[in-house]
Design a protein around this motif. Structure first.
Motif, PDB file in Angstrom:
ATOM      1  N   PRO A 150       0.777  -1.261  -0.136  1.00  0.00           N
ATOM      2  CA  PRO A 150       0.173   0.300  -0.112  1.00  0.00           C
ATOM      3  C   PRO A 150       1.006   1.113   0.234  1.00  0.00           C
ATOM      4  CG  PRO A 150      -0.002  -0.724   2.251  1.00  0.00           C
ATOM      5  CD  PRO A 150       0.297  -2.179   1.113  1.00  0.00           C
ATOM      6  N   ARG A 151       0.154   2.136  -1.102  1.00  0.00           N
ATOM      7  CA  ARG A 151       1.280   3.375  -1.209  1.00  0.00           C
ATOM      8  C   ARG A 151       0.349   4.436  -0.337  1.00  0.00           C
ATOM      9  NH1 ARG A 151       1.438   1.538  -6.121  1.00  0.00           N
ATOM     10  NH2 ARG A 151       0.110   3.937  -7.272  1.00  0.00           N
ATOM     11  N   GLY A 152      -1.401   4.018   0.378  1.00  0.00           N
ATOM     12  CA  GLY A 152      -2.384   5.400   0.740  1.00  0.00           C
ATOM     13  C   GLY A 152      -3.211   4.262   1.104  1.00  0.00           C
ATOM     14  N   ALA A 153      -4.123   4.432   1.876  1.00  0.00           N
ATOM     15  CA  ALA A 153      -5.902   4.410   2.004  1.00  0.00           C
ATOM     16  C   ALA A 153      -6.458   5.110   2.097  1.00  0.00           C
ATOM     17  CB  ALA A 153      -5.723   4.186   3.556  1.00  0.00           C
ATOM     18  N   VAL A 154      -7.796   4.425   1.566  1.00  0.00           N
ATOM     19  CA  VAL A 154      -9.100   5.014   0.178  1.00  0.00           C
ATOM     20  C   VAL A 154      -9.609   4.916   1.012  1.00  0.00           C
ATOM     21  CG1 VAL A 154      -9.755   6.099  -1.423  1.00  0.00           C
ATOM     22  CG2 VAL A 154      -7.668   6.299  -1.341  1.00  0.00           C
ATOM     23  N   LEU A 155     -10.993   5.537   1.529  1.00  0.00           N
ATOM     24  CA  LEU A 155     -12.266   5.242   2.183  1.00  0.00           C
ATOM     25  C   LEU A 155     -13.568   6.002   0.479  1.00  0.00           C
ATOM     26  CD1 LEU A 155     -14.723   5.668   3.986  1.00  0.00           C
ATOM     27  CD2 LEU A 155     -14.819   7.650   4.458  1.00  0.00           C
ATOM     28  N   VAL A 156     -14.047   4.864   0.268  1.00  0.00           N
ATOM     29  CA  VAL A 156     -15.119   5.114  -0.947  1.00  0.00           C
ATOM     30  C   VAL A 156     -16.174   4.986  -0.908  1.00  0.00           C
ATOM     31  CG1 VAL A 156     -15.612   3.816  -2.936  1.00  0.00           C
ATOM     32  CG2 VAL A 156     -12.869   3.666  -2.174  1.00  0.00           C
ATOM     33  N   ILE A 157     -17.088   6.038  -1.154  1.00  0.00           N
ATOM     34  CA  ILE A 157     -18.512   6.630  -0.194  1.00  0.00           C
ATOM     35  C   ILE A 157     -19.471   5.938  -0.999  1.00  0.00           C
ATOM     36  CG2 ILE A 157     -19.841   8.127   0.653  1.00  0.00           C
ATOM     37  CD1 ILE A 157     -17.565   6.756   2.700  1.00  0.00           C
ATOM     38  N   HIS A 158     -20.570   5.202  -1.339  1.00  0.00           N
ATOM     39  CA  HIS A 158     -21.688   5.037  -2.317  1.00  0.00           C
ATOM     40  C   HIS A 158     -22.405   5.568  -2.835  1.00  0.00           C
ATOM     41  CE1 HIS A 158     -24.257   4.761   0.459  1.00  0.00           C
ATOM     42  NE2 HIS A 158     -23.729   3.909   0.989  1.00  0.00           N
ATOM     43  N   GLU A 159     -23.144   5.620  -4.192  1.00  0.00           N
ATOM     44  CA  GLU A 159     -23.554   7.126  -4.963  1.00  0.00           C
ATOM     45  C   GLU A 159     -25.112   5.889  -4.037  1.00  0.00           C
ATOM     46  OE1 GLU A 159     -22.290   5.817  -9.201  1.00  0.00           O
ATOM     47  OE2 GLU A 159     -24.108   4.611  -8.176  1.00  0.00           O
ATOM     48  N   ASN A 160     -26.470   6.300  -4.524  1.00  0.00           N
ATOM     49  CA  ASN A 160     -27.674   6.431  -4.067  1.00  0.00           C
ATOM     50  C   ASN A 160     -28.458   5.001  -3.468  1.00  0.00           C
ATOM     51  OD1 ASN A 160     -28.330   6.454  -6.280  1.00  0.00           O
ATOM     52  ND2 ASN A 160     -29.806   8.241  -6.096  1.00  0.00           N
ATOM     53  N   ARG A 161     -27.737   4.023  -4.446  1.00  0.00           N
ATOM     54  CA  ARG A 161     -28.394   2.428  -4.061  1.00  0.00           C
ATOM     55  C   ARG A 161     -27.174   1.624  -3.369  1.00  0.00           C
ATOM     56  NH1 ARG A 161     -28.805   4.961  -9.691  1.00  0.00           N
ATOM     57  NH2 ARG A 161     -30.170   4.466 -10.840  1.00  0.00           N
ATOM     58  N   GLY A 162     -26.460   2.244  -2.385  1.00  0.00           N
ATOM     59  CA  GLY A 162     -26.109   1.843  -0.741  1.00  0.00           C
ATOM     60  C   GLY A 162     -25.266   1.483  -1.419  1.00  0.00           C
ATOM     61  N   LEU A 163     -24.092   0.245  -0.808  1.00  0.00           N
ATOM     62  CA  LEU A 163     -23.088  -0.490  -1.114  1.00  0.00           C
ATOM     63  C   LEU A 163     -23.292  -0.958  -1.774  1.00  0.00           C
ATOM     64  CD1 LEU A 163     -20.240  -1.207  -0.613  1.00  0.00           C
ATOM     65  CD2 LEU A 163     -20.654  -2.160   1.586  1.00  0.00           C
ATOM     66  N   THR A 164     -23.063  -1.013  -3.140  1.00  0.00           N
ATOM     67  CA  THR A 164     -23.088  -2.545  -4.122  1.00  0.00           C
ATOM     68  C   THR A 164     -22.001  -2.772  -4.467  1.00  0.00           C
ATOM     69  OG1 THR A 164     -23.256  -0.500  -5.728  1.00  0.00           O
ATOM     70  CG2 THR A 164     -25.367  -0.848  -4.922  1.00  0.00           C
ATOM     71  N   ASP A 165     -22.431  -4.091  -6.194  1.00  0.00           N
ATOM     72  CA  ASP A 165     -20.812  -4.683  -6.410  1.00  0.00           C
ATOM     73  C   ASP A 165     -20.243  -3.842  -6.904  1.00  0.00           C
ATOM     74  OD1 ASP A 165     -21.796  -6.992  -4.742  1.00  0.00           O
ATOM     75  OD2 ASP A 165     -23.051  -7.944  -7.042  1.00  0.00           O
ATOM     76  N   HIS A 166     -20.647  -2.858  -7.566  1.00  0.00           N
ATOM     77  CA  HIS A 166     -19.862  -1.367  -8.158  1.00  0.00           C
ATOM     78  C   HIS A 166     -18.928  -0.593  -7.579  1.00  0.00           C
ATOM     79  CE1 HIS A 166     -18.459   1.871 -10.817  1.00  0.00           C
ATOM     80  NE2 HIS A 166     -19.587   2.573  -9.868  1.00  0.00           N
ATOM     81  N   ILE A 167     -19.478  -0.683  -6.055  1.00  0.00           N
ATOM     82  CA  ILE A 167     -18.920  -0.305  -5.474  1.00  0.00           C
ATOM     83  C   ILE A 167     -17.397  -0.746  -4.604  1.00  0.00           C
ATOM     84  CG2 ILE A 167     -18.187   1.900  -3.356  1.00  0.00           C
ATOM     85  CD1 ILE A 167     -20.192   2.903  -5.535  1.00  0.00           C
ATOM     86  N   ARG A 168     -18.345  -2.047  -4.693  1.00  0.00           N
ATOM     87  CA  ARG A 168     -16.946  -3.373  -3.760  1.00  0.00           C
ATOM     88  C   ARG A 168     -15.995  -3.529  -4.999  1.00  0.00           C
ATOM     89  NH1 ARG A 168     -21.550  -5.352  -2.792  1.00  0.00           N
ATOM     90  NH2 ARG A 168     -22.331  -5.377  -0.169  1.00  0.00           N
ATOM     91  N   CYS A 219     -21.466  10.160  -6.695  1.00  0.00           N
ATOM     92  CA  CYS A 219     -23.138  11.198  -6.880  1.00  0.00           C
ATOM     93  C   CYS A 219     -23.553  11.720  -5.688  1.00  0.00           C
ATOM     94  CB  CYS A 219     -24.555  10.002  -6.925  1.00  0.00           C
ATOM     95  SG  CYS A 219     -23.553   9.603  -9.596  1.00  0.00           S
ATOM     96  N   PHE A 220     -24.274  10.692  -5.185  1.00  0.00           N
ATOM     97  CA  PHE A 220     -24.645  11.249  -3.572  1.00  0.00           C
ATOM     98  C   PHE A 220     -23.290  10.982  -2.601  1.00  0.00           C
ATOM     99  CE2 PHE A 220     -25.280   9.523   0.179  1.00  0.00           C
ATOM    100  CZ  PHE A 220     -26.652  10.000   1.213  1.00  0.00           C
ATOM    101  N   GLY A 221     -22.404   9.926  -2.983  1.00  0.00           N
ATOM    102  CA  GLY A 221     -21.118   9.865  -2.653  1.00  0.00           C
ATOM    103  C   GLY A 221     -20.721  10.882  -2.829  1.00  0.00           C
ATOM    104  N   GLY A 222     -20.866  11.521  -3.978  1.00  0.00           N
ATOM    105  CA  GLY A 222     -19.792  12.589  -3.874  1.00  0.00           C
ATOM    106  C   GLY A 222     -19.879  13.429  -2.731  1.00  0.00           C
ATOM    107  N   GLY A 223     -21.572  14.097  -2.707  1.00  0.00           N
ATOM    108  CA  GLY A 223     -22.111  15.345  -2.199  1.00  0.00           C
ATOM    109  C   GLY A 223     -21.313  14.528  -1.264  1.00  0.00           C
ATOM    110  N   MET A 224     -21.504  13.186   0.000  1.00  0.00           N
ATOM    111  CA  MET A 224     -20.928  12.820   0.868  1.00  0.00           C
ATOM    112  C   MET A 224     -18.937  13.398   1.301  1.00  0.00           C
ATOM    113  SD  MET A 224     -23.364  11.696   3.039  1.00  0.00           S
ATOM    114  CE  MET A 224     -24.218  13.167   2.304  1.00  0.00           C
ATOM    115  N   THR A 225     -18.499  13.192  -0.019  1.00  0.00           N
ATOM    116  CA  THR A 225     -17.731  13.706   0.228  1.00  0.00           C
ATOM    117  C   THR A 225     -16.819  15.574   0.657  1.00  0.00           C
ATOM    118  OG1 THR A 225     -16.772  11.591  -1.504  1.00  0.00           O
ATOM    119  CG2 THR A 225     -15.299  13.898  -0.921  1.00  0.00           C
ATOM    120  N   TRP A 226     -17.772  16.297  -0.508  1.00  0.00           N
ATOM    121  CA  TRP A 226     -17.882  17.031   0.166  1.00  0.00           C
ATOM    122  C   TRP A 226     -18.565  17.298   1.524  1.00  0.00           C
ATOM    123  CZ3 TRP A 226     -15.236  20.218  -2.841  1.00  0.00           C
ATOM    124  CH2 TRP A 226     -15.596  20.308  -4.346  1.00  0.00           C
ATOM    125  N   LEU A 227     -19.576  16.853   2.004  1.00  0.00           N
ATOM    126  CA  LEU A 227     -19.946  17.216   3.163  1.00  0.00           C
ATOM    127  C   LEU A 227     -18.314  16.900   4.202  1.00  0.00           C
ATOM    128  CD1 LEU A 227     -21.991  17.491   5.081  1.00  0.00           C
ATOM    129  CD2 LEU A 227     -22.727  15.578   5.344  1.00  0.00           C
TER     130      LEU A 227
END
Length: 302
Positions: free
Chosen positions: A102-120, A192-200
């Motif tokens: 690892p060169r770093g660590a990242v928190l991934v925030i999902h869209e308005n459909r929740g934690l889906t396979d795409h976000i995983r 999307c929604f998770g982008g808004g959460m990132t701003w938040l």
């Protein structure tokens, strides 16, 4: 109605305008979000639903997508379902993907459909690129995204949650990342929604974030990024007028806070162009966006 509730309702309306869902389904989803029929019909009209569509005619044909679109980035590493301590004794859920070196660590925030396979998959791809990643389920306290049979109920429940709770849970996820990658700089990305959460999360003054990448996320009202030190890569889509309307305010807030930032608008694409499971996916733009994201983390997390 809060700014995030309004954003979620507008997403439903625009899905109908773009022909992705029928009027009946749009009205059902808006009802779940708490809009009565007159308000829902008015929102559809305000977002550009044609009168004949509002009267019940079939929606436009859905955009075509490849049957097996190629996701951006490398093949994802495996993610594992984890639980970890949250605020006030609650247990939070997420998907963890560990980078080999690892060169770093990242928190991934999902869209308005929740934690889906795409976000995983996004978390797994970032791990393959060298960044151990934790995809947080913001519906953990409700039993997790998987406990909802209807994706529209996922969106509706997210609309009911107070922003302060989202911030508390995201900060707990940053705690978990710090424990799993103790020597790593921490970043965040959301869509999307998770982008808004990132701003938040940036507006909360979270000091542990070294880099952030909101993808076409709505800016919270009155956002103030003072107290943050994150270098921000803000990603927008040219054909996303609704979110783009807040882009000048986002840049003004970033400048006021004195943060390092870059704003990138990808031409000719729509909201959610990065999601390879959606009908607005654009493989070329998504690949470029992924490369920009990893380059940003290489500069500010490594």
């Amino acid at each position: 109605m809060t700014s995030f509730q309004r954003y979620l309702a507008e997403e439903v309306a625009l899905d109908h305008v773009d022909g992705l869902i029928t009027r009946r389904e749009a009205l059902r989803r808006l009802g779940l979000l708490g809009l009565g029929l007159p308000a829902a019909v008015a929102l559809l009209s305000a977002c550009g639903a044609a009168p004949e569509a509002a009267a019940g005619s079939p929606p436009p044909a859905s955009p075509t997508s490849p049957k097996t679109p190629m996701p951006a980035g490398p093949s994802p590493l495996r993610t594992e379902a984890i639980t970890f301590p949250g605020p006030e004794g609650v247990t939070l859920q997420g998907a963890w993907a560990a980078a080999a070196d690892p060169r770093g660590a990242v928190l991934v925030i999902h869209e308005n459909r929740g934690l889906t396979d795409h976000i995983r998959s996004v978390a797994g791809r970032l791990a393959a690129s060298g960044y151990s990643s934790l995809a947080l389920d913001l519906l953990s306290r409700e039993g997790g995204t998987a406990s909802f049979a209807d994706p529209a109920q996922v969106t509706a429940k997210l609309g009911e949650i107070a922003p302060d709770r989202f911030v508390a849970d995201m900060k707990a996820a940053v705690d978990e990342l710090g424990g799993r990658a103790p020597d790593a700089e921490i970043g965040v990305v959301g869509f999307c929604f998770g982008g808004g959460m990132t701003w938040l999360l940036l507006a909360s003054g979270e000091p542990r974030l070294a880099a952030a990448a909101p993808f076409y996320g709505p800016l919270p009202e009155g956002a103030d990024f003072g107290g943050s030190r994150a270098a921000v890569l803000a990603v927008y889509a040219e054909r996303d007028d609704r979110v783009n309307a807040s882009r000048p305010a986002a840049e003004a807030a970033l400048k006021k806070a004195g943060l390092t930032y870059e704003i990138v608008t990808f031409p000719g694409v729509q909201h959610a162009f990065f999601n390879d499971t959606g009908q607005r996916y654009d493989a070329g733009a998504a690949a470029q966006a992924y490369d920009r994201l990893v380059d940003w983390y290489d500069r500010y997390l490594s």
